[in-house]
Scaffold this motif. Structure first.
Motif, PDB file in Angstrom:
ATOM      1  N   GLU A  92      14.624  41.021 -41.489  1.00 24.85           N
ATOM      2  CA  GLU A  92      15.479  41.794 -42.391  1.00 24.85           C
ATOM      3  C   GLU A  92      14.920  43.197 -42.622  1.00 24.85           C
ATOM      4  O   GLU A  92      15.667  44.181 -42.657  1.00 24.85           O
ATOM      5  CB  GLU A  92      15.636  41.062 -43.728  1.00 24.85           C
ATOM      6  CG  GLU A  92      16.442  39.773 -43.641  1.00 24.85           C
ATOM      7  CD  GLU A  92      17.912  40.036 -43.339  1.00 24.85           C
ATOM      8  OE1 GLU A  92      18.622  40.554 -44.201  1.00 24.85           O
ATOM      9  OE2 GLU A  92      18.343  39.729 -42.208  1.00 24.85           O
ATOM     10  N   LYS A  95      15.405  45.508 -39.581  1.00 28.30           N
ATOM     11  CA  LYS A  95      16.747  46.109 -39.514  1.00 28.30           C
ATOM     12  C   LYS A  95      16.788  47.445 -40.252  1.00 28.30           C
ATOM     13  O   LYS A  95      17.420  48.400 -39.801  1.00 28.30           O
ATOM     14  CB  LYS A  95      17.783  45.163 -40.133  1.00 28.30           C
ATOM     15  CG  LYS A  95      18.031  43.882 -39.370  1.00 28.30           C
ATOM     16  CD  LYS A  95      18.965  42.974 -40.154  1.00 28.30           C
ATOM     17  CE  LYS A  95      19.139  41.634 -39.472  1.00 28.30           C
ATOM     18  NZ  LYS A  95      19.996  40.708 -40.251  1.00 28.30           N
ATOM     19  N   ASN A 293      21.317  35.859 -41.368  1.00 23.83           N
ATOM     20  CA  ASN A 293      22.082  37.105 -41.380  1.00 23.83           C
ATOM     21  C   ASN A 293      22.086  37.729 -39.988  1.00 23.83           C
ATOM     22  O   ASN A 293      21.090  38.298 -39.555  1.00 23.83           O
ATOM     23  CB  ASN A 293      21.469  38.057 -42.414  1.00 23.83           C
ATOM     24  CG  ASN A 293      22.185  39.382 -42.476  1.00 23.83           C
ATOM     25  OD1 ASN A 293      23.273  39.550 -41.939  1.00 23.83           O
ATOM     26  ND2 ASN A 293      21.566  40.348 -43.139  1.00 23.83           N
ATOM     27  N   PRO A 298      20.992  44.456 -44.450  1.00 19.75           N
ATOM     28  CA  PRO A 298      20.136  43.490 -45.148  1.00 19.75           C
ATOM     29  C   PRO A 298      20.954  42.524 -46.005  1.00 19.75           C
ATOM     30  O   PRO A 298      22.005  42.889 -46.543  1.00 19.75           O
ATOM     31  CB  PRO A 298      19.246  44.387 -46.030  1.00 19.75           C
ATOM     32  CG  PRO A 298      19.247  45.710 -45.353  1.00 19.75           C
ATOM     33  CD  PRO A 298      20.603  45.859 -44.732  1.00 19.75           C
ATOM     34  N   TRP A 299      20.450  41.308 -46.135  1.00 23.78           N
ATOM     35  CA  TRP A 299      21.166  40.235 -46.841  1.00 23.78           C
ATOM     36  C   TRP A 299      21.680  40.675 -48.204  1.00 23.78           C
ATOM     37  O   TRP A 299      22.844  40.471 -48.542  1.00 23.78           O
ATOM     38  CB  TRP A 299      20.232  39.021 -46.992  1.00 23.78           C
ATOM     39  CG  TRP A 299      20.831  37.892 -47.775  1.00 23.78           C
ATOM     40  CD1 TRP A 299      21.610  36.891 -47.289  1.00 23.78           C
ATOM     41  CD2 TRP A 299      20.693  37.645 -49.184  1.00 23.78           C
ATOM     42  NE1 TRP A 299      21.980  36.029 -48.305  1.00 23.78           N
ATOM     43  CE2 TRP A 299      21.422  36.475 -49.476  1.00 23.78           C
ATOM     44  CE3 TRP A 299      20.014  38.304 -50.223  1.00 23.78           C
ATOM     45  CZ2 TRP A 299      21.499  35.948 -50.771  1.00 23.78           C
ATOM     46  CZ3 TRP A 299      20.098  37.776 -51.506  1.00 23.78           C
ATOM     47  CH2 TRP A 299      20.837  36.616 -51.770  1.00 23.78           C
ATOM     48  N   THR A 314      14.774  36.162 -47.229  1.00 18.12           N
ATOM     49  CA  THR A 314      15.760  37.241 -47.210  1.00 18.12           C
ATOM     50  C   THR A 314      15.384  38.367 -48.168  1.00 18.12           C
ATOM     51  O   THR A 314      15.848  39.492 -47.999  1.00 18.12           O
ATOM     52  CB  THR A 314      17.164  36.718 -47.583  1.00 18.12           C
ATOM     53  OG1 THR A 314      17.076  35.887 -48.741  1.00 18.12           O
ATOM     54  CG2 THR A 314      17.771  35.930 -46.444  1.00 18.12           C
TER      55      THR A 314
END
Length: 405
Positions: A92, A95, A293, A298-299, A314
């Motif tokens: 995450e 990203k 995800n 991001p979540w 997450t």
């Protein structure tokens, strides 16, 4: 107002953000260290220690942008022409860094890698590395992990064999799994043979909370339960709920008002798949765990995740405006009002995988308990403006709720 501040993670660790005087001085110091050591036989290491929320990632973002600008400039510098990578073992967070790279003239998405990917490419002779910047180094694997295609003994050991300079950030209270088990003592022992500098960050940037509340969380994370402080900060919102559904409703209201507010939870809820989802149930409260995800976002920034429960996997490394934390069955209050960690009620089976170097039963039990407390530390420190708490254990919930009264 809170709502005028950007909620995007890319804006919070962008190399375009202004630094404090301390942060700017540290970046300059590490740049000087890197330029001095890059011409010497490696490796040389610079370690930044700091708790969650002390600004480690924004420092690394600025530092790496300067390193890559120097590497890709026509001017002659010690870094000109060097091949450098930014590593993070968290999909995450990776990203976010790749997204940041887009508009930056000297940063490319391929500069940002998972450690295993780079190690395997270097081993195959496809890449070399001069300078490595490692965020969340406490997530580096410290034993082989076939699931992640890592077959060495320790990712940091593998990286030390390849680079001339390594800059890493480390927080032992964010170690969450046996396969990435670290302590400051273990890290220092590994790095002892090499040229090595350190710096410790102490100022809390994320949580707009009082020092007393941060100290309370730190004590809780070390198994000490103290009365909640009455001074939590002039604008920080600390609440204790005895009904998880009421807490959810309060978080939904916060999310509607300022965004980026989510429910998160510790492990400890047995898998009861219903429609492909693993649910957490606490009385009237019933919500599914976070899903994997697959998007670039991001979540916590996905609007639909207001209807999911976030986890350490997450949320680690990210800001939330308000966090509603469910303290699940693994943590309770005993009859002597001491915090109790219940290993038999922890359901994250990945966390406790066997390690050959931890064979003493007493030490192993202590390590497992600390991993659970570390997960709580990570979750408690997500909220910038507020922390809401619900405890599964009624005795613990009652103790905490006395703060409200």
């Amino acid at each position: 107002m809170t709502s005028q501040v950007s909620n995007a993670a890319t804006d919070k660790i962008s190399p375009n953000l202004p630094l404090t005087a301390e942060q700017a001085q540290l970046v300059a110091r590490i740049m000087a260290f890197t330029e001095k050591e890059i011409v010497n036989p490696g490796p040389a290491i610079f370690t930044i220690y700091g708790d969650a929320g002390t600004g480690k990632s924004v420092i690394l973002a600025h530092l790496f942008a300067q390193i890559q600008a120097a590497a890709r400039t026509n001017a002659r510098t010690p870094l000109t022409g060097t091949e450098n990578y930014f590593l993070v073992n968290h999909p995450e967070i990776l990203k976010v860094y790749k997204e940041i790279a887009g508009p930056q003239p000297h940063l490319f998405k391929k500069d940002f890698q998972r450690p295993t990917s780079l190690i395997n490419q270097i081993t195959q002779g496809k890449k070399r590395a001069d300078v490595l910047v490692i965020d969340e180094a406490h997530l580096l694997l410290s034993q082989a992990d076939h699931y992640n295609n890592f077959y060495g003994s320790n990712q940091l050991t593998s990286l030390l064999q390849t680079a001339k300079v390594i800059i890493l950030v480390f927080d032992e209270t964010q170690v969450l799994r046996m396969k990435s088990f670290w302590t400051e003592a273990r890290l220092e022992k590994l790095l002892a043979p090499y040229r090595h500098k350190t710096y410790r960050l102490t100022h809390q940037f994320r949580m707009q909370a009082s020092d007393e509340l941060v100290a309370w969380i730190n004590a809780f994370s070390h198994g000490q339960l103290n009365p909640l402080p009455h001074n939590v900060g002039p604008s920080y919102d600390l609440r204790v709920f005895t009904d998880a559904e009421e807490m959810r409703q309060a978080i939904v209201k916060r999310n509607s008002a300022v965004g980026l507010s989510r429910i998160v939870s510790t492990s400890g809820y047995p898998s009861t798949l219903d429609g492909g989802h693993h649910y957490i149930q606490e009385g009237r409260f019933r919500m599914p765990w976070d899903q994997y995800n697959y998007t670039k976002t991001p979540w916590a920034e996905l609007p639909q995740t207001i209807n999911e429960v976030g986890s350490i996997y997450t949320c680690q490394g990210f800001d939330l405006n308000y966090v509603g934390l469910i303290l699940g069955p693994p943590v309770s209050l005993d009859t002597h009002h001491q915090l109790q960690v219940n290993l038999d009620r922890y359901t994250d089976v990945e966390a406790f995988k066997h390690r050959a170097d931890l064979s003493d039963p007493t030490e192993l039990t202590a390590v497992k308990k600390q991993l659970i407390l570390n997960s709580i530390n990570v979750l408690m420190k997500r909220g910038v403006h507020g922390l809401y708490i619900f405890a599964h254990d009624e005795r613990l919930g009652h103790y905490l709720s006395q703060y409200q009264q």
